[in-house]
Motif scaffolding. Structure first.
Motif, PDB file in Angstrom:
ATOM      1  N   VAL A 185      27.558  36.076  -2.110  1.00 43.78           N
ATOM      2  CA  VAL A 185      28.311  35.635  -3.293  1.00 43.78           C
ATOM      3  C   VAL A 185      28.346  34.114  -3.363  1.00 43.78           C
ATOM      4  CG1 VAL A 185      30.604  35.547  -4.343  1.00 43.78           C
ATOM      5  CG2 VAL A 185      29.719  37.710  -3.473  1.00 43.78           C
ATOM      6  N   ALA A 186      28.551  33.466  -2.202  1.00 45.14           N
ATOM      7  CA  ALA A 186      28.577  32.000  -2.163  1.00 45.14           C
ATOM      8  C   ALA A 186      27.226  31.425  -2.595  1.00 45.14           C
ATOM      9  CB  ALA A 186      28.930  31.531  -0.751  1.00 45.14           C
ATOM     10  N   ILE A 187      26.137  32.021  -2.108  1.00 42.06           N
ATOM     11  CA  ILE A 187      24.801  31.561  -2.493  1.00 42.06           C
ATOM     12  C   ILE A 187      24.583  31.750  -3.987  1.00 42.06           C
ATOM     13  CG2 ILE A 187      22.331  32.065  -2.271  1.00 42.06           C
ATOM     14  CD1 ILE A 187      22.860  32.741   0.676  1.00 42.06           C
ATOM     15  N   TYR A 188      24.989  32.900  -4.508  1.00 41.58           N
ATOM     16  CA  TYR A 188      24.806  33.186  -5.935  1.00 41.58           C
ATOM     17  C   TYR A 188      25.605  32.214  -6.803  1.00 41.58           C
ATOM     18  CZ  TYR A 188      24.832  35.685 -10.379  1.00 41.58           C
ATOM     19  OH  TYR A 188      24.703  36.016 -11.709  1.00 41.58           O
ATOM     20  N   LEU A 189      26.870  31.989  -6.452  1.00 45.29           N
ATOM     21  CA  LEU A 189      27.711  31.078  -7.228  1.00 45.29           C
ATOM     22  C   LEU A 189      27.179  29.648  -7.175  1.00 45.29           C
ATOM     23  CD1 LEU A 189      31.298  32.379  -6.361  1.00 45.29           C
ATOM     24  CD2 LEU A 189      29.974  32.759  -8.459  1.00 45.29           C
ATOM     25  N   PHE A 190      26.653  29.255  -6.011  1.00 48.16           N
ATOM     26  CA  PHE A 190      26.063  27.918  -5.893  1.00 48.16           C
ATOM     27  C   PHE A 190      24.845  27.791  -6.800  1.00 48.16           C
ATOM     28  CE2 PHE A 190      23.131  24.891  -3.888  1.00 48.16           C
ATOM     29  CZ  PHE A 190      23.944  23.766  -3.820  1.00 48.16           C
ATOM     30  N   CYS A 191      24.000  28.816  -6.814  1.00 47.95           N
ATOM     31  CA  CYS A 191      22.815  28.811  -7.694  1.00 47.95           C
ATOM     32  C   CYS A 191      23.225  28.724  -9.152  1.00 47.95           C
ATOM     33  CB  CYS A 191      21.989  30.077  -7.470  1.00 47.95           C
ATOM     34  SG  CYS A 191      21.113  30.157  -5.895  1.00 47.95           S
ATOM     35  N   ILE A 192      24.208  29.529  -9.548  1.00 49.20           N
ATOM     36  CA  ILE A 192      24.669  29.538 -10.934  1.00 49.20           C
ATOM     37  C   ILE A 192      25.248  28.184 -11.321  1.00 49.20           C
ATOM     38  CG2 ILE A 192      26.326  30.548 -12.557  1.00 49.20           C
ATOM     39  CD1 ILE A 192      24.008  32.392 -11.894  1.00 49.20           C
ATOM     40  N   PHE A 193      26.101  27.631 -10.461  1.00 47.72           N
ATOM     41  CA  PHE A 193      26.740  26.347 -10.752  1.00 47.72           C
ATOM     42  C   PHE A 193      25.709  25.226 -10.902  1.00 47.72           C
ATOM     43  CE2 PHE A 193      28.410  22.305  -9.109  1.00 47.72           C
ATOM     44  CZ  PHE A 193      29.407  22.065 -10.036  1.00 47.72           C
ATOM     45  N   CYS A 194      24.787  25.126  -9.950  1.00 53.54           N
ATOM     46  CA  CYS A 194      23.802  24.035  -9.971  1.00 53.54           C
ATOM     47  C   CYS A 194      22.878  24.140 -11.174  1.00 53.54           C
ATOM     48  CB  CYS A 194      22.985  24.037  -8.686  1.00 53.54           C
ATOM     49  SG  CYS A 194      23.919  23.546  -7.222  1.00 53.54           S
ATOM     50  N   ASN A 195      22.395  25.335 -11.456  1.00 58.33           N
ATOM     51  CA  ASN A 195      21.452  25.502 -12.551  1.00 58.33           C
ATOM     52  C   ASN A 195      22.127  25.365 -13.916  1.00 58.33           C
ATOM     53  OD1 ASN A 195      18.599  26.313 -11.506  1.00 58.33           O
ATOM     54  ND2 ASN A 195      19.989  27.481 -10.220  1.00 58.33           N
ATOM     55  N   LEU A 196      23.356  25.874 -14.048  1.00 56.20           N
ATOM     56  CA  LEU A 196      24.088  25.695 -15.298  1.00 56.20           C
ATOM     57  C   LEU A 196      24.437  24.228 -15.529  1.00 56.20           C
ATOM     58  CD1 LEU A 196      26.561  28.728 -15.554  1.00 56.20           C
ATOM     59  CD2 LEU A 196      24.549  28.253 -16.960  1.00 56.20           C
ATOM     60  N   THR A 197      24.775  23.515 -14.458  1.00 61.17           N
ATOM     61  CA  THR A 197      25.061  22.080 -14.572  1.00 61.17           C
ATOM     62  C   THR A 197      23.844  21.335 -15.098  1.00 61.17           C
ATOM     63  OG1 THR A 197      26.662  22.153 -12.754  1.00 61.17           O
ATOM     64  CG2 THR A 197      25.739  20.001 -13.319  1.00 61.17           C
ATOM     65  N   MET A 216      13.259  38.910  -1.008  1.00 60.70           N
ATOM     66  CA  MET A 216      14.469  38.266  -1.525  1.00 60.70           C
ATOM     67  C   MET A 216      14.326  36.751  -1.582  1.00 60.70           C
ATOM     68  SD  MET A 216      17.662  40.372   0.160  1.00 60.70           S
ATOM     69  CE  MET A 216      18.834  39.292  -0.670  1.00 60.70           C
ATOM     70  N   LEU A 217      13.623  36.172  -0.620  1.00 62.76           N
ATOM     71  CA  LEU A 217      13.484  34.718  -0.574  1.00 62.76           C
ATOM     72  C   LEU A 217      12.784  34.169  -1.814  1.00 62.76           C
ATOM     73  CD1 LEU A 217      12.594  33.996   3.168  1.00 62.76           C
ATOM     74  CD2 LEU A 217      14.733  33.514   1.971  1.00 62.76           C
ATOM     75  N   ILE A 218      11.887  34.958  -2.403  1.00 59.01           N
ATOM     76  CA  ILE A 218      11.191  34.517  -3.617  1.00 59.01           C
ATOM     77  C   ILE A 218      12.200  34.156  -4.702  1.00 59.01           C
ATOM     78  CG2 ILE A 218       9.667  35.248  -5.504  1.00 59.01           C
ATOM     79  CD1 ILE A 218       8.142  36.920  -3.587  1.00 59.01           C
ATOM     80  N   PHE A 219      13.276  34.949  -4.781  1.00 61.97           N
ATOM     81  CA  PHE A 219      14.250  34.784  -5.859  1.00 61.97           C
ATOM     82  C   PHE A 219      15.457  33.956  -5.440  1.00 61.97           C
ATOM     83  CE2 PHE A 219      12.121  38.917  -6.050  1.00 61.97           C
ATOM     84  CZ  PHE A 219      11.387  38.742  -7.211  1.00 61.97           C
ATOM     85  N   LEU A 220      15.457  33.443  -4.205  1.00 58.89           N
ATOM     86  CA  LEU A 220      16.562  32.629  -3.726  1.00 58.89           C
ATOM     87  C   LEU A 220      16.166  31.178  -3.464  1.00 58.89           C
ATOM     88  CD1 LEU A 220      18.330  35.055  -1.209  1.00 58.89           C
ATOM     89  CD2 LEU A 220      19.041  34.469  -3.527  1.00 58.89           C
ATOM     90  N   VAL A 221      14.972  30.973  -2.910  1.00 55.74           N
ATOM     91  CA  VAL A 221      14.565  29.626  -2.514  1.00 55.74           C
ATOM     92  C   VAL A 221      14.486  28.692  -3.714  1.00 55.74           C
ATOM     93  CG1 VAL A 221      12.702  28.244  -1.540  1.00 55.74           C
ATOM     94  CG2 VAL A 221      13.367  30.377  -0.427  1.00 55.74           C
ATOM     95  N   SER A 222      13.787  29.116  -4.757  1.00 52.20           N
ATOM     96  CA  SER A 222      13.627  28.246  -5.931  1.00 52.20           C
ATOM     97  C   SER A 222      14.940  27.960  -6.643  1.00 52.20           C
ATOM     98  CB  SER A 222      12.608  28.859  -6.899  1.00 52.20           C
ATOM     99  OG  SER A 222      11.315  28.845  -6.322  1.00 52.20           O
ATOM    100  N   PRO A 223      15.779  28.981  -6.943  1.00 53.59           N
ATOM    101  CA  PRO A 223      17.062  28.671  -7.588  1.00 53.59           C
ATOM    102  C   PRO A 223      17.961  27.773  -6.752  1.00 53.59           C
ATOM    103  CG  PRO A 223      16.554  30.996  -7.848  1.00 53.59           C
ATOM    104  CD  PRO A 223      15.534  30.436  -6.894  1.00 53.59           C
ATOM    105  N   LEU A 224      17.835  27.827  -5.420  1.00 56.64           N
ATOM    106  CA  LEU A 224      18.635  26.975  -4.551  1.00 56.64           C
ATOM    107  C   LEU A 224      18.101  25.549  -4.512  1.00 56.64           C
ATOM    108  CD1 LEU A 224      19.358  29.314  -1.502  1.00 56.64           C
ATOM    109  CD2 LEU A 224      21.078  28.265  -2.984  1.00 56.64           C
ATOM    110  N   LEU A 225      16.786  25.396  -4.432  1.00 54.97           N
ATOM    111  CA  LEU A 225      16.180  24.085  -4.227  1.00 54.97           C
ATOM    112  C   LEU A 225      15.847  23.345  -5.520  1.00 54.97           C
ATOM    113  CD1 LEU A 225      13.750  24.704  -1.218  1.00 54.97           C
ATOM    114  CD2 LEU A 225      16.081  23.810  -1.196  1.00 54.97           C
TER     115      LEU A 225
END
Length: 311
Positions: free
Chosen positions: A32-44, A276-285
């Protein structure tokens, strides 16, 4: 009769992670923390580009597609996986499974095409700075963005349209989320055409993306060597490093995931994690590499934060 019953079945079973006792909620909270961080950063990043007039430039119109694509990918995958972990269920309707698979493949193809478009934009800006505004007109930018999303949509749609001709004789997805190879394994017909078209579409995406980026980066590097302006060299190197890091990571993870479905001796759990990393690494970085690493976006964000604090 058996095939018909499977064809009419609307509920599928997904594979699950083997989670140690007491590890369910910590893993869920981390997810959940990873997802919220991705959403916050990308929406910003999206809101900055939309609301700040100084970012209304071709480069940022291309960049706009990147966080949008990341939001599609991470939202299509992570909430469902986390929900299955905490509720200890692994059921999904067939239609939602197809929708998830479609969005995830749109994300993968979209990332490749968006990176190609962004590299071409940087090539024109760095190698032909005096002609940049006349080449990258609003009409050209809109055309390139339309081609990026349109070509991605056509290639991915063709994969799933081909599946409609095949009967289903299984109801267990051998993955923690739905994707085209997993859905194809549910069918009991001849999948040769699907495999050929799938490999062909993958090759087209890779060829277009890699060729455009290779051409752009080679030209940029040549300009770096020729030019005597230190600032221009720094800008070009930053551009190359930022995009190449994301591209290399995505290519390594994506290539392994695709090939892992072709070999039976690859660990199933490793397939799940790499998938899973395919859909996590890019949204995070991506928001960090392309957003905070870009001086104009970083300075714009700092000005916004400063104004908020002053109020």
């Amino acid at each position: 009769m058996l095939n018909e019953s499977f064809w009419m079945t609307s509920e599928l079973s997904l594979d699950t992670f083997i989670i140690p006792l007491g590890g369910k909620y910590p893993i869920f909270l981390l997810g959940v923390a990873i997802y919220l961080f991705c959403i916050f950063c990308n929406l910003t990043l999206l809101m900055l580009i939309i609301l700040r007039r100084n970012l209304h430039k071709p480069m940022y119109f291309f960049l706009f597609s990147l966080p949008l694509n990341d939001l599609i990918g991470v939202t299509a995958m992570l909430p469902k996986v986390l929900s299955d972990i905490v509720t200890e269920t692994n059921k999904v309707s067939y239609h939602l499974c197809v929708l998830q698979a479609f969005l995830l493949h749109m994300y993968g193809g979209g990332l490749l095409f968006i990176l190609a478009a962004m590299s071409f934009d940087r090539y024109v800006a760095i190698c032909m700075p005096l002609r940049y505004s006349s080449i990258m007109t609003p009409r050209v930018v809109l055309c390139i963005i339309s081609v990026v999303w349109g070509l991605d949509f056509i290639l991915i749609t063709s994969l799933f349209v081909l599946q409609t001709r095949l009967p289903r004789c299984k109801s267990v997805i051998m993955n923690i989320f739905c994707d085209n190879p997993s859905l194809l394994k549910l069918t009991c017909g001849n999948t040769a055409v699907n495999n050929i078209i799938g490999l062909f579409n993958t090759a087209v995406m890779q060829a277009v993306s890699v060729s455009v980026q290779t051409f752009s980066y080679v030209k940029i590097l040549i300009t770096c060597v020729v030019t005597r302006k230190t600032e221009a060299k720094k800008k070009a190197i930053n551009t190359c490093v930022a995009q190449l890091v994301i591209l290399v990571i995505f290519e390594i993870v994506g290539t392994f995931t695709i090939l892992s479905h072709r070999f039976k001796n690859v660990s199933v759990n490793l397939q799940k994690i790499m998938g899973m990393l395919i859909f996590l690494v890019s949204p995070l970085l991506n928001p960090i590499v392309y957003g905070l690493y870009t001086s104009e976006i970083r300075q714009t964000l700092l000005r916004v934060l400063k104004n908020r604090v002053s109020f």
